[in-house]
Scaffold this active site. Structure first.
Site, PDB file in Angstrom:
ATOM      1  N   ASP B 294      13.874  -7.581   7.265  1.00 38.69           N
ATOM      2  CA  ASP B 294      14.941  -7.551   6.255  1.00 38.69           C
ATOM      3  C   ASP B 294      14.418  -8.303   5.033  1.00 38.69           C
ATOM      4  O   ASP B 294      13.199  -8.343   4.840  1.00 38.69           O
ATOM      5  CB  ASP B 294      16.228  -8.153   6.829  1.00 38.69           C
ATOM      6  CG  ASP B 294      17.488  -7.550   6.227  1.00 38.69           C
ATOM      7  OD1 ASP B 294      18.398  -7.153   6.979  1.00 38.69           O
ATOM      8  OD2 ASP B 294      17.572  -7.510   4.981  1.00 38.69           O
ATOM      9  N   HIS B 328      12.721  -5.735   3.416  1.00 42.04           N
ATOM     10  CA  HIS B 328      13.518  -4.911   2.518  1.00 42.04           C
ATOM     11  C   HIS B 328      13.357  -5.373   1.084  1.00 42.04           C
ATOM     12  O   HIS B 328      13.341  -4.582   0.141  1.00 42.04           O
ATOM     13  CB  HIS B 328      15.003  -4.970   2.886  1.00 42.04           C
ATOM     14  CG  HIS B 328      15.303  -4.271   4.169  1.00 42.04           C
ATOM     15  ND1 HIS B 328      16.521  -4.346   4.786  1.00 42.04           N
ATOM     16  CD2 HIS B 328      14.545  -3.485   4.969  1.00 42.04           C
ATOM     17  CE1 HIS B 328      16.498  -3.642   5.898  1.00 42.04           C
ATOM     18  NE2 HIS B 328      15.311  -3.112   6.030  1.00 42.04           N
TER      19      HIS B 328
END
Lengths: 242, 516
Positions: B294, B328
């Site tokens: 993430d 991400h």
């Protein structure tokens, strides 16, 4: 009796069904399951269905979805009296959470906030004392039941709305208990206290004994259904008297 | 080349070797310590371990026989060492060593050291204490228990006895919610150092933490390090991996340093943000390496209730000489930022294979205290980063993220729920392997105030894959896109080069652009 006279089921009928549903969940007693099935099979259309009853269809939202949507499409007025909150707001909260992507949970919170701000008297700690409407324990009881049920349904991750309901619940409960003016709302308050303790909303050390004492109160005719909801809470707390 | 001491403990030191490199040095250097060989340094931020307390050291960096830089420092004093083996820890990866290690921590006197020597230690959450140093030595691995039924829970909010106030312990994604204790949990502690070349392993692949991760089962998922209202805490050198959720989560904490840490998780692991400071003040992250599933770094400040009630921004954050890979986002601000995020400096960092580089995300409903301002990214290299720059005020997060209220492109009333994005600056940034150069989505009722881009070079890759550059309902997948901007009060561009794009270099709607 207000709006509910238009519907084929009343607020009290909803409490009875809710109680049996909760009792079955808590005890897995087949007798309770049979009562649920019996009550649910009575044919009532979406136009007739009381929102307090329709809320219970969310237990099996797939099978009841069409009826739920019919009820949701009706113009459900914002509650103007404390007791009206139980008629509509738990249904609307359940609808938002399960079928409407939580789009308007904020409006349910606003309705509670609106009632609270309009009717709550800071000095006495009681609802209905403001605007000269007069305090009514039973109305406050229905309001608290609507609150605690909506708190239960609302996703805690929508924290600002969830917390708004919790704060109103706490101050309302505190106010009526401190006033001692609980006659006519004993079983409602008992239900609310046991459920709120179970959910961790209020301190069990401060409130549980009082809640259990209130649960021993005499049953009033207007309490139809509430004893079953209360029995379910007791069962969940391991003090089953169902 | 210059050498600067950034941090010193009784047994370790961190220095900065400023040779022009970003994360890695331009070349490897030989180090000597008091005239003795001390290994090699190949990262700008370099740490040495195994030092002796209360000792003066002379550190030198050499290129062959040429002395390039040097520094002198004295290690801190140390009172006692609590070796966890003496407290009964077994370190065989099977025995539950929680009680032994917790006893060592609890009994450790002020300025003492809790020593975890090489071995595999199976532990449940450990709770820190003030004024201690905790060393996880090379070869030591703390393995988090896999069975959540054995974890303590930190309640989100506890009402005071007089029912007038709250005590907040747990948190999940910006709300005060019940969470499991974390591998290292600090509550109201100060003056703590956690250091060493050891490993803190959340063991998530061997557990069910990543199974139905968005459903609360008992409580919300633990982190590897959770600091709640802590002060003056340094984490140096530790490798964190396989966290159940966010890895490092300081919360309402101040004066923190994270030096030479490594944070790892599989690319497809859920919510394994690397470093998420939330409503903190005064943070230095230097020489950290992130590779996970993430955002690598996500600077946060809570959701609406916390932002409105406590109004505590995350501010004075410095991130230098770090490497962010595979996440991400490289450095993200938000989406939980309801208390505000201000005065952030990201400098001399390298990002590789992240979906986005420098990312600001927020949405309606974060609240008027949600002010993002004075965010500066300076001298950042991006390799194979999909979209280098994103500022998204329509981020579709949370259960109501796709509702009309959050996603509407029509002007909504500016009220207590409307966030604000002020000044965001990108300076000396090179980005290659790009899919979409930049995406800036303001709110029509409250546009982004000012975006500045100076000496920025963006090269779209011919073989770039389509991607959704900003996570909002109105943003489609695209590729070879220039800069897209809407509802930005002013965009200042100086020496901004974009190559390999198709169509317009800048697609702008409701944006005043000044280009030099």
């Amino acid at each position: 009796m207000g709006n509910e006279m238009r519907y084929g089921r009343t607020r009290q009928d909803a409490c009875g069904l809710a109680g049996y549903m909760a009792l079955y969940e808590a005890t897995k007693d087949e007798g309770h399951q049979r009562m649920v099935e019996k009550l649910l099979t009575n044919a009532v259309t979406g136009e007739e269905m009381h929102p307090a009853w329709a809320r219970l269809l969310f237990a099996d939202v797939d099978s009841g979805q069409e009826t739920i949507k019919l009820v949701a499409q009706r113009e459900l007025p914002a509650p103007v009296r404390l007791e009206d909150a139980f008629d509509t707001l738990p249904f609307r909260m359940a609808y938002e959470m399960k079928l409407n992507r939580m789009a308007w949970v904020s409006r349910v919170a606003e309705d509670f906030r609106g009632l609270h701000q309009r009717l709550f008297d800071e000095k006495s700690g009681l609802h209905g004392a403001a605007e000269g409407e007069g305090f009514c324990a039973e109305s406050t009881g229905w309001f608290l039941m609507a609150l605690v049920d909506c708190i239960d349904i609302c996703d805690q991750q929508l924290y600002e709305h969830w917390r708004c309901l919790v704060d109103i619940f706490r101050v309302t409960l505190r106010g009526i208990l401190r006033s001692g003016r609980v006659e006519g709302a004993e079983l409602q308050l008992a239900y609310c206290i046991l459920k709120a303790v179970r959910m961790g909303l209020i301190d069990s050390e401060r409130y549980l004994a009082q809640g259990l004492e209130l649960a021993k109160a005499e049953y009033h005719s207007q309490d139809v259904g509430i004893p079953y909801m209360l029995a379910a809470e007791k069962a969940l707390m391991g003090r089953c008297e169902a | 080349m210059k050498m600067k001491v950034l941090f010193c403990s009784p047994r370790s030191v961190t220095v900065k070797l400023a040779d022009g490199g970003m994360y890695a040095t331009e070349k490897a250097y030989r180090l000597t310590l008091n005239g003795q060989e001390a290994g090699a340094a190949d990262t700008v931020i370099t740490s040495l371990y195994g030092l002796w307390p209360d000792t003066k050291y002379h550190l030198q960096a050499w290129d062959g026989d040429a002395l390039l830089a040097e520094a002198e420092f004295r290690t801190e004093e140390e009172s006692f060492t609590m070796n966890v083996r003496q407290f009964g820890a077994v370190g065989d990866g099977v025995h539950d060593d929680t009680a032994a290690i917790q006893a060592a921590i609890t009994c450790c006197p002020k300025k003492g050291r809790v020593l975890i020597p090489a071995g595999a230690y199976r532990v449940k959450p450990l709770f820190l204490k003030s004024h201690i140093r905790l060393e996880v030595q090379k070869g030591a691995t703390l393995q988090l228990e896999r069975d959540r039924s054995l974890f303590p829970i930190l309640p989100g909010m506890i009402q005071s006895t007089d029912e007038e106030s709250d005590f907040n312990l747990g948190t999940w994604e910006g709300n005060p919610l019940d969470m499991f204790g974390s591998l290292f949990t600090g509550v109201d502690v100060k003056d703590v150092v956690i250091y060493g070349q050891g490993i803190a392993d959340g063991m998530a692949p061997d557990s069910d933490w990543w199974v139905t991760p968005r459903i609360k089962r008992g409580a919300w998922r633990p982190r590897l390090l959770y600091l709640c209202r802590c002060k003056n805490v340094t984490v140096q050198g530790i490798t964190f991996r396989n966290s159940p959720a966010w890895n490092l989560h300081p919360y309402f904490s101040n004066e923190l340093k994270f030096l030479n840490i490594s944070v790892q998780a599989p690319a497809n692991s859920p919510n394994t943000d690397g470093f998420d400071p939330e409503s903190c003040k005064g943070i230095l992250v230097a020489g950290a390496h992130f590779s996970l599933g993430d955002d690598c770094i996500a600077i946060k400040a809570g959701k609406l209730y916390m932002g409105a009630t406590y109004a505590t921004p995350c501010e004075d954050i410095e991130i230098i000489n770090c490497l962010m890979e595979d996440g991400h986002g490289g450095v993200t601000v938000g989406s939980e930022m309801a208390g505000g995020v201000k005065h952030v400096r990201v400098k001399d960092c390298l990002m590789r294979n992240t979906d986005r580089g420098l990312r600001v995300k927020t949405r309606r409903g974060r609240g008027k205290n949600g002010v993002i301002d004075d965010i500066v990214f300076d001298h950042v290299e991006m390799e194979q980063v999909g979209t280098p720059f994103v500022v998204n005020c329509l981020y579709y997060c949370d259960p109501d993220g796709h509702t009309e209220y959050v996603q509407s492109l029509e002007k909504q009333p500016v009220d207590d729920r409307t966030p604000y994005v002020g000044s965001v600056t990108f300076r000396q940034v090179n980005a290659t392997g790009v899919s979409c150069a930049g995406y800036f989505l303001g709110l029509p009722e409250q546009p982004i105030k000012h975006v500045t881009m100076e000496q920025v070079n963006i090269a779209c890759a011919p073989d770039a894959a389509p991607m959704q550059p900003a996570m909002a309902d109105c943003v489609p997948k695209c590729v070879h896109k220039g800069i897209v901007a809407s509802d930005v009060e002013r965009m200042t561009l100086r020496d901004v080069q974009i190559t390999g794009y198709e169509g317009e270099r800048i697609e702008a709607r409701n944006v005043e652009i000044a280009e030099e």
